[in-house]
Design a protein around this motif. Structure first.
Motif, PDB file in Angstrom:
ATOM      1  N   LEU A  94     -63.942 -18.423   2.107  1.00  0.00           N
ATOM      2  CA  LEU A  94     -64.713 -18.644   3.330  1.00  0.00           C
ATOM      3  C   LEU A  94     -64.063 -19.732   4.174  1.00  0.00           C
ATOM      4  N   SER A  95     -63.776 -19.410   5.434  1.00  0.00           N
ATOM      5  CA  SER A  95     -63.134 -20.385   6.328  1.00  0.00           C
ATOM      6  C   SER A  95     -63.970 -20.679   7.566  1.00  0.00           C
ATOM      7  N   LEU A 105     -63.547 -21.985  -0.796  1.00  0.00           N
ATOM      8  CA  LEU A 105     -63.453 -22.355   0.618  1.00  0.00           C
ATOM      9  C   LEU A 105     -62.002 -22.503   1.052  1.00  0.00           C
ATOM     10  N   ILE A 118     -67.437 -24.546   8.770  1.00  0.00           N
ATOM     11  CA  ILE A 118     -68.223 -23.879   7.729  1.00  0.00           C
ATOM     12  C   ILE A 118     -69.597 -24.544   7.629  1.00  0.00           C
TER      13      ILE A 118
END
Length: 177
Positions: A36-37, A83, A136
């Protein structure tokens, strides 16, 4: 610079995105090589500079969706997701400091500065600027940072959404978008 959750610099080859429904409105999720970015809420001040979002992949974000649903239902207090933090080394350092803020608590910019080994008297503004560039949101809890006097201050997706997130963590949300 793109770094993974261990702080190691990496290069991304696959960028994908999807849009999910949350209590904050339609939210765009972006991943670099499955990490996830970005989590971009509607009206996010920086949404237009986040791209490119890559190809749409509505099937590749299952764990992120699950954990977000649990968070918004009040059943999750910490995220456990891979992440990809995209920013300068200083920004990444600040965002990693945000991850230390406990669920349901708020810290001032000075407290964040101090937690990452900086002098809060000279670093609070720089920490605030880095906090504001967090891509994020929610997962890297920039919403938990408030002014030194206890007031709600800047949030890229608006103070109403920040207030909602803080109230959610207190168990008293009263606003849906």
């Amino acid at each position: 610079m793109l770094v993974d959750e261990t702080g190691t610099a990496v290069s991304a080859t696959a960028v994908t995105h999807t849009v999910v429904t949350t209590p904050l409105g339609p939210t765009t999720l972006v991943a670099h090589d499955g990490r996830l970015s970005a989590l971009l809420m509607p009206s996010s001040k920086y949404a237009e500079v986040q791209g490119p979002f890559g190809e749409r992949d509505d099937d590749g974000f299952g764990e992120v969706r699950t954990q977000l649903d649990e968070y918004f239902a009040g059943r999750r207090t910490a995220f456990d997701l891979p992440l990809a933090l995209v920013g300068t080394p200083f920004q990444v350092r600040v965002w990693e400091g945000l991850l230390a803020i406990p669920y349901g608590q708020t810290w001032s910019y000075g407290q964040v500065a101090e937690s990452i080994g900086l002098d809060p008297r000279t670093s609070s503004r720089a920490v605030g600027a880095a906090n504001g560039r967090n891509r994020i949101a929610v997962v890297v809890p920039c919403h938990r940072v408030i002014g030194a006097n206890g007031t709600l201050t800047g949030f890229a997706a608006g103070l109403d959404r920040k207030r909602f997130l803080l109230e959610l963590e207190e168990g008293t949300p009263d606003l849906l978008f």
